[in-house]
Design a protein around this motif. Structure first.
Motif, PDB file in Angstrom:
ATOM      1  N   VAL A  45       0.837  -1.208   0.000  1.00 22.81           N
ATOM      2  CA  VAL A  45       0.000   0.000   0.000  1.00 22.81           C
ATOM      3  C   VAL A  45       0.871   1.257   0.000  1.00 22.81           C
ATOM      4  N   ILE A  46       1.853   1.303   0.874  1.00 24.46           N
ATOM      5  CA  ILE A  46       2.712   2.495   0.983  1.00 24.46           C
ATOM      6  C   ILE A  46       3.543   2.685  -0.283  1.00 24.46           C
ATOM      7  N   TYR A  47       4.244   1.638  -0.703  1.00 23.40           N
ATOM      8  CA  TYR A  47       5.093   1.762  -1.885  1.00 23.40           C
ATOM      9  C   TYR A  47       4.262   1.988  -3.142  1.00 23.40           C
ATOM     10  N   GLY A  48       3.105   1.364  -3.214  1.00 17.43           N
ATOM     11  CA  GLY A  48       2.213   1.575  -4.362  1.00 17.43           C
ATOM     12  C   GLY A  48       1.725   3.013  -4.432  1.00 17.43           C
ATOM     13  N   ALA A  49       1.350   3.584  -3.277  1.00 18.69           N
ATOM     14  CA  ALA A  49       0.887   4.981  -3.258  1.00 18.69           C
ATOM     15  C   ALA A  49       2.008   5.935  -3.661  1.00 18.69           C
ATOM     16  N   ILE A  50       3.209   5.684  -3.164  1.00 18.58           N
ATOM     17  CA  ILE A  50       4.352   6.528  -3.527  1.00 18.58           C
ATOM     18  C   ILE A  50       4.656   6.387  -5.016  1.00 18.58           C
ATOM     19  N   LEU A  51       4.561   5.160  -5.541  1.00 17.27           N
ATOM     20  CA  LEU A  51       4.805   4.924  -6.956  1.00 17.27           C
ATOM     21  C   LEU A  51       3.811   5.704  -7.820  1.00 17.27           C
ATOM     22  N   ILE A  52       2.545   5.653  -7.486  1.00 17.23           N
ATOM     23  CA  ILE A  52       1.532   6.395  -8.244  1.00 17.23           C
ATOM     24  C   ILE A  52       1.800   7.894  -8.167  1.00 17.23           C
ATOM     25  N   PHE A  53       2.123   8.386  -6.970  1.00 12.73           N
ATOM     26  CA  PHE A  53       2.437   9.807  -6.803  1.00 12.73           C
ATOM     27  C   PHE A  53       3.613  10.222  -7.688  1.00 12.73           C
ATOM     28  N   GLU A  54       4.667   9.420  -7.706  1.00 11.02           N
ATOM     29  CA  GLU A  54       5.847   9.772  -8.491  1.00 11.02           C
ATOM     30  C   GLU A  54       5.589   9.652  -9.999  1.00 11.02           C
ATOM     31  N   LEU A  55       4.733   8.724 -10.407  1.00  6.50           N
ATOM     32  CA  LEU A  55       4.356   8.651 -11.822  1.00  6.50           C
ATOM     33  C   LEU A  55       3.577   9.896 -12.249  1.00  6.50           C
ATOM     34  N   VAL A  56       2.713  10.391 -11.360  1.00  5.41           N
ATOM     35  CA  VAL A  56       1.969  11.619 -11.660  1.00  5.41           C
ATOM     36  C   VAL A  56       2.930  12.802 -11.783  1.00  5.41           C
ATOM     37  N   ILE A  57       3.870  12.905 -10.862  1.00  6.55           N
ATOM     38  CA  ILE A  57       4.856  13.990 -10.928  1.00  6.55           C
ATOM     39  C   ILE A  57       5.693  13.869 -12.199  1.00  6.55           C
ATOM     40  N   LEU A  58       6.086  12.641 -12.558  1.00  6.56           N
ATOM     41  CA  LEU A  58       6.841  12.435 -13.797  1.00  6.56           C
ATOM     42  C   LEU A  58       6.037  12.921 -14.994  1.00  6.56           C
ATOM     43  N   TYR A  59       4.751  12.637 -15.015  1.00  7.03           N
ATOM     44  CA  TYR A  59       3.889  13.119 -16.101  1.00  7.03           C
ATOM     45  C   TYR A  59       3.911  14.644 -16.162  1.00  7.03           C
ATOM     46  N   PHE A  60       3.830  15.310 -15.008  1.00  9.29           N
ATOM     47  CA  PHE A  60       3.783  16.767 -14.992  1.00  9.29           C
ATOM     48  C   PHE A  60       5.136  17.426 -15.261  1.00  9.29           C
ATOM     49  N   THR A  61       6.217  16.653 -15.262  1.00  2.48           N
ATOM     50  CA  THR A  61       7.486  17.232 -15.720  1.00  2.48           C
ATOM     51  C   THR A  61       7.460  17.402 -17.236  1.00  2.48           C
ATOM     52  N   ALA A  62       6.604  16.628 -17.909  1.00  7.29           N
ATOM     53  CA  ALA A  62       6.454  16.679 -19.378  1.00  7.29           C
ATOM     54  C   ALA A  62       7.792  16.504 -20.082  1.00  7.29           C
ATOM     55  N   THR A  63       8.623  15.625 -19.540  1.00 13.55           N
ATOM     56  CA  THR A  63       9.931  15.354 -20.120  1.00 13.55           C
ATOM     57  C   THR A  63       9.805  14.153 -21.044  1.00 13.55           C
ATOM     58  N   ARG A  64       9.838  14.431 -22.332  1.00 12.18           N
ATOM     59  CA  ARG A  64       9.582  13.392 -23.328  1.00 12.18           C
ATOM     60  C   ARG A  64      10.586  12.248 -23.257  1.00 12.18           C
ATOM     61  N   GLY A  65      11.846  12.549 -23.105  1.00 11.31           N
ATOM     62  CA  GLY A  65      12.875  11.502 -23.081  1.00 11.31           C
ATOM     63  C   GLY A  65      12.694  10.545 -21.915  1.00 11.31           C
TER      64      GLY A  65
END
Length: 190
Positions: free
Chosen positions: A41-61
């Motif tokens: 639960v904890i690692y999954g929630a952190i993973l989802i949070f970091e994937l969302v942040i990665l999306y908002f960096t909009a870094t194509r590479g």
């Protein structure tokens, strides 16, 4: 500044590269502690949070690297599930384990299909209002080899390649890339 998240690192690309490391670390932690519900639960929630942040960096590479690696990773898990997750051959021979093996491989094949289809669908829908109204999604799906940043990268890679061919064995030494740029500078680079 702008719509791209950059944190205190000052650059969205740096944040995206840092998050990629975190994402793979979280996947390893999920693998190590997958039997402990609290850890998942904890690692999954952190993973989802970091994937969302990665999306908002909009870094194509970084997102392209993550997508390509996920395709290879889920494909490998689909093929070699027993070697990765079953402790012994005796465990994999039981009837219960073979039913579980089929379900696990089917699940991973489904994840593989999703990992391939989602980016493909967004790319195919890049001209729709849904994509164009979201700056990060628009940036991730709209690119061209004639775009200035991509064209500049090809020029820099060409200069680097010439520098490599000039000194293929020992190279130019640490912190000496500026010598390659000075020697092989392309005036088309602005």
């Amino acid at each position: 500044g702008g719509f791209r998240v950059d944190s205190t690192l000052g650059n969205p690309t740096y944040l995206a590269a840092y998050l990629l490391f975190h994402i793979w670390l979280l996947l390893m932690l999920l693998y190590m502690y997958w039997k402990k519900k609290w850890a998942v639960v904890i690692y999954g929630a952190i993973l989802i949070f970091e994937l969302v942040i990665l999306y908002f960096t909009a870094t194509r590479g970084a997102i392209l690297a993550l997508a390509a690696t996920l395709v290879l990773f889920t494909g490998a898990l689909t093929l070699w599930w027993p070697k990765v997750f079953l402790q012994s051959n005796a465990e994999s021979r039981t009837k219960h384990a073979s039913r579980g093996l089929f379900a696990a491989r089917t699940f991973m094949a489904g994840v593989l299909v999703v990992v391939i289809l989602v980016p493909l669908l967004f790319f195919l829908a890049r001209k729709t209002d849904f994509v164009q109204q979201r700056p990060a999604l628009r940036r991730l799906t709209n690119y061209s080899f004639t775009e200035d940043t991509i064209r500049a990268r090809f020029m820099i890679w060409n200069m680097s390649w010439k520098g490599f061919l000039d000194r293929p064995i020992l190279g130019w030494g640490q912190e000496n890339y500026y010598l390659v740029v000075q020697k092989y500078y392309d005036p088309g680079l602005r």
